[in-house]
Design a protein around this motif. Sequence first.
Motif, short mmCIF file in Angstrom:
data_model
loop_
_atom_site.label_atom_id
_atom_site.label_comp_id
_atom_site.label_asym_id
_atom_site.label_seq_id
_atom_site.Cartn_x
_atom_site.Cartn_y
_atom_site.Cartn_z
N ALA A 70 0.91 -1.31 0.02
CA ALA A 70 0.03 -0.03 0.10
C ALA A 70 1.02 1.08 -0.12
O ALA A 70 0.72 2.27 -0.62
N VAL A 71 1.89 1.10 0.86
CA VAL A 71 2.78 2.67 0.77
C VAL A 71 3.54 2.49 -0.44
O VAL A 71 3.90 3.71 -0.93
N LYS A 72 3.97 1.36 -0.90
CA LYS A 72 4.80 1.46 -2.20
C LYS A 72 3.86 1.99 -3.09
O LYS A 72 4.43 3.15 -4.03
N ALA A 73 2.67 1.76 -3.45
CA ALA A 73 1.85 2.23 -4.33
C ALA A 73 1.66 4.18 -4.13
O ALA A 73 1.80 4.54 -5.24
N ARG A 74 1.48 4.24 -2.99
CA ARG A 74 1.44 5.73 -2.49
C ARG A 74 2.48 6.65 -3.00
O ARG A 74 2.61 7.60 -3.39
N LEU A 75 3.85 5.84 -2.76
CA LEU A 75 5.11 6.46 -3.14
C LEU A 75 5.42 6.77 -4.54
O LEU A 75 5.84 7.62 -5.22
N ARG A 76 4.82 5.69 -5.36
CA ARG A 76 4.95 5.37 -6.71
C ARG A 76 4.29 6.78 -7.42
O ARG A 76 4.91 7.53 -8.12
N GLU A 77 2.99 6.93 -7.04
CA GLU A 77 2.20 7.90 -7.40
C GLU A 77 2.80 9.39 -6.76
O GLU A 77 3.24 10.35 -7.75
N ALA A 78 3.38 9.41 -5.56
CA ALA A 78 3.83 10.66 -4.96
C ALA A 78 5.13 11.19 -5.75
O ALA A 78 5.30 12.40 -5.84
N MET A 79 5.95 10.32 -5.94
CA MET A 79 7.26 10.56 -6.47
C MET A 79 7.25 10.33 -7.93
O MET A 79 8.44 10.44 -8.53
N ALA A 80 6.25 10.12 -8.58
CA ALA A 80 6.01 10.11 -10.14
C ALA A 80 7.09 9.05 -10.64
O ALA A 80 8.11 9.42 -11.54
#
Length: 361
Positions: A70-80
Motif C-alpha cells: 500500500a505504501v509502495k503504491a502511494r510512493l510511486r504516485e507521489a514521486m512520479a
Amino acid sequence: MSASTSERIARWVRPELRALKAYHVPPAAGLIKLDAMENPYGWPPELVDEWLERLREVSLNRYPDPGASAVKARLREAMAIPAGAELTLGNGSDELILLIDLALGGPGRSVLSAGPSFSMYRIIALTAGLDYHEVPLAEDFALDAEAMCSAIAREQPAVVFIAYPNNPTGNLFDDAAMRAVIEAAPGVVVVDEAYAAFSSRSYADALERYPNLLLLRTVSKMGLAGLRLGLLAGHPDWIEQIEKCRLPYNINVLTQVSAEFALEHRAVLEAQTARIRSDREHLRGRLEDMPGLKVWPSEANFLTFRVARGRAGAVADGLKRAGVLIKNLDGGHAQLADCLRVTVGSPEENEAFLTALQPLL
Ligand SMILES: *Cc1c(COP(=O)(O)O)cnc(C)c1O
C-alpha cells in the motif's frame, strides 16, 4: 592463555572497519536544530488527530505487510516513478545504500563517487567490504566528467553513487556529465535524489532509457525523517537481485501506516517544502549581503557557505553558544575548508541564525 579482547578484535575485525569512525550525531537538546536538513514544520492538530485514529487500527501483534504494497503504491504516485520501474523500500535510504552494496559486493569490488559528497557512501562501502574511490569535484563543485570517466575505466566500480542535488554542496550537476557517467559505468549508477522535494530537476524520466540507472529517494527531507523510509526504483531485474539482501519486514507497521497517511495528505507536506524553497532564496540573499562570506546556490533545503580563513570552528562554536546548531564542514574535506552548512528552518529560526551569525564574522 586466552587472547585479550583487543587481540581478538585485531584478529577478527577487518582493518578497514577498525580504522572507521562510527557516524557521529551531535547532541542537540535545547538548540535550534539547523544541522540535519529536517523540515521544521509539524502538522495541523486536526491532521494529528486523524493520524492517531488511524494508528488505533494497527495490529502490533502481527508482522507488517512484507512487501509494504500500500505504501509502495502511494510512493510511486507521489514521486512520479515511471510505470516500467520496480520499487523496493528501505529503513531510510541509508539502508538501501547498504543493500545495493551487499548485492554487488565481493572480493575486489568497489564503489565510486564524486566528492565531497554524502559521507555514508564511503562508510557503508567500507562496512560492506567494498573498496571506495572518490573523484574530486571541479571548480564550484561541478561534476568532472572526464575525471569521472577515466576513474570508472580504471577502477571498474560495481556501483557509482551520485547525489543530485549533491550534499553537502547543494548543487545539481550538468546533464551531459551525468549521462557520460551513466554510459561509462560498467555496473549500476545510483542517482540519490534525497532532496527531490526542493530541486528543479530529476532523473526519474531517465530510468526508462538507462537500465543500469537506479533512483534513490527518501521521505526524510520532505518532512518525515522520523519514519525512516526510503525507496529505490529501477529495472525490475536489478530490483529483484537487490531484494534478496533485504531482511524480511524491514519496514515496520507504524511506518507503513503513518507514511500511507502522510502521503494521502501530501498537499500539507508540499506546501511546507514550497515554503522552505522560497525561504531558502531569502536566506541566501541575506547571507550574500554579509561581508566576507561566500554562499553557493542550492537546489536543496540547506545552504553551504564559506567564512574567512580559519574561522569556521569559531563561527560554529559561537552559533552554538547562541543556541543555534549548524554543521561545520571544515576539516572533513580539502574542498570544504572554512565551509559551514545550514538547514533552512522556519522564518523565526532562520532569523535567529542570522542574528547570531552577524557578530561572529
Ligand atoms: C539525508 C540523505 C540521505 C539519507 O536519507 P535517509 O532516508 O534519512 O536515510 C541519503 N542521501 C543523501 C544525499 C542525504 O543527504
